[in-house]
Design an enzyme around this catalytic site. Structure first.
Site, PDB file in Angstrom:
ATOM      1  NE  ARG A   9      83.457  83.592  16.271  1.00 36.19           N
ATOM      2  CZ  ARG A   9      83.741  83.876  17.524  1.00 36.19           C
ATOM      3  NH1 ARG A   9      83.834  85.145  17.928  1.00 36.19           N
ATOM      4  NH2 ARG A   9      83.996  82.918  18.395  1.00 36.19           N
ATOM      5  CG  ASP A  10      87.755  84.510  18.318  1.00 42.14           C
ATOM      6  OD1 ASP A  10      87.160  85.554  18.630  1.00 42.14           O
ATOM      7  OD2 ASP A  10      88.644  84.003  19.026  1.00 42.14           O
ATOM      8  CG  HIS A 202      88.122  80.028  22.204  1.00 46.59           C
ATOM      9  ND1 HIS A 202      87.800  80.028  20.858  1.00 46.59           N
ATOM     10  CD2 HIS A 202      88.643  81.257  22.453  1.00 46.59           C
ATOM     11  CE1 HIS A 202      88.094  81.207  20.333  1.00 46.59           C
ATOM     12  NE2 HIS A 202      88.605  81.979  21.286  1.00 46.59           N
ATOM     13  CG  HIS A 204      92.395  84.274  22.936  1.00 46.14           C
ATOM     14  ND1 HIS A 204      92.295  85.229  21.942  1.00 46.14           N
ATOM     15  CD2 HIS A 204      91.194  83.626  22.945  1.00 46.14           C
ATOM     16  CE1 HIS A 204      91.093  85.168  21.398  1.00 46.14           C
ATOM     17  NE2 HIS A 204      90.406  84.196  21.985  1.00 46.14           N
ATOM     18  CB  CYS A 235      87.315  89.293  22.631  1.00 48.69           C
ATOM     19  SG  CYS A 235      85.724  90.019  23.072  1.00 48.69           S
ATOM     20  CG  ASN A 244      91.764  82.716  18.362  1.00 47.14           C
ATOM     21  OD1 ASN A 244      90.893  82.430  19.161  1.00 47.14           O
ATOM     22  ND2 ASN A 244      91.587  83.638  17.422  1.00 47.14           N
TER      23      ASN A 244
END
Length: 302
Positions: A9-10, A202, A204, A235, A244
């Site tokens: 997903r991300d 979460h 990055h 994002c 990430n």
């Protein structure tokens, strides 16, 4: 220590090379083979804004089931929850809902203020729990905003306090500006109003602080950390967003720190390289695919 795999997903959502559902499903299968047991596989987002996630339903129908894996999907509003519910037996196990910590970023990301997003979250969370979903609230840009700058710990605390009862709180350094002292401060602030909900982070690695922040999160009592195989992602609504922290690199760090993750770092690193090739990347940000596992390289059994 639990690693939540967010690559499907991300990791993929900011990549310009849109992959077919079959490749995304294979990516998930490889993540499962590497030992990952909690995977965010899709986002129920508008296809015109996030084209990579247009086939969310197809991916969820195709991922392997009965493997002990919990699947999560990002939901941004009630329509997203409706899409998850419509999947029936193929629906995800968990819903991840994002509330952005600053009004400016929230308007650009979701078309509403933070207060409006919180109100929508409360409505969606109530419906989702009634339907049997585990619900995570992710506070995005909790460590800093690309448009308005520093975000105070009190701002994040107040958002969590207004969110209502929570199954899990995820604090996201969406643009990779955080440092370890913020991890500790935010954990204390959030616990002051929501002491029982487990904490997840979460990170990055935009400014090369992601892994230091992960270590700080372990020390601050977080029980889950997000990462993406290969370290891909970012994002799509944040300027200069980068990937990430990498699952394989994080798992290496945690495993060798006597914090078992269940992740086979060699298989994970191979998957990171594999997805990079599918995306047409010259190299992925992860380091382990180039360096290899230390114990394996030295000939010592791991």
């Amino acid at each position: 220590m639990e690693i939540v795999e967010v690559g499907p997903r991300d990791g993929l959502q900011n990549e310009k090379n849109v992959l077919p559902a079959s490749v995304k499903i294979a990516y998930v299968e490889r993540a499962v083979a590497a030992g990952l047991r909690r995977i965010e596989v899709a986002a129920f987002a508008r296809p015109d804004r996030v084209p990579q996630m247009a086939d969310a339903e197809e991916v969820l129908r195709g991922v392997p089931r009965d493997t002990g894996v919990r699947y999560a999907a990002l939901v941004l509003n009630g329509r997203g929850l409706d899409r998850a519910l419509a999947l029936g037996e193929s629906r995800p196990d968990e819903i991840n809902y994002v509330v952005v910590a600053t009004d400016e970023f929230s308007r650009r990301n979701q078309g509403m203020s933070t207060a409006g997003s919180l109100a929508a979250f409360r409505s969606v969370a109530c419906r989702a729990r009634d339907a049997g979903f585990f619900v995570t609230l992710t506070v995005a840009a909790a460590f800093g905003c690309p448009f308005t700058g520093v975000v105070s710990a009190s701002r994040v605390r107040d958002i969590v306090a207004e969110a209502g009862p929570l199954d899990e709180i995820c604090l996201a350094d969406t643009i990779g500006v955080g440092v370890p002292v913020q991890v500790t401060e935010l954990a204390a602030a959030v616990r002051s109003v929501e002491p029982a909900a487990p904490l997840r982070a979460h990170f990055h690695n935009t400014r090369n602080t992601g892994y230091a922040n992960a270590v700080a999160a372990v020390g601050a009592g977080f029980v889950a950390l997000d990462a993406s195989l290969g370290g891909i992602g970012g994002c799509p609504f944040a300027p200069a967003a980068t990937g990430n922290i990498a699952t394989e690199d994080l798992a290496y760090l945690l495993n060798r720190s006597a914090l078992e993750t269940g992740v086979d770092v060699t298989v994970a690193a191979a998957t990171g390289t594999w997805i990079g090739e599918r995306l047409g990347l010259a190299a992925v940000p992860a380091q382990l695919g180039r360096a290899g596992d230390f114990l394996a390289a030295s000939g010592t059994a791991s």
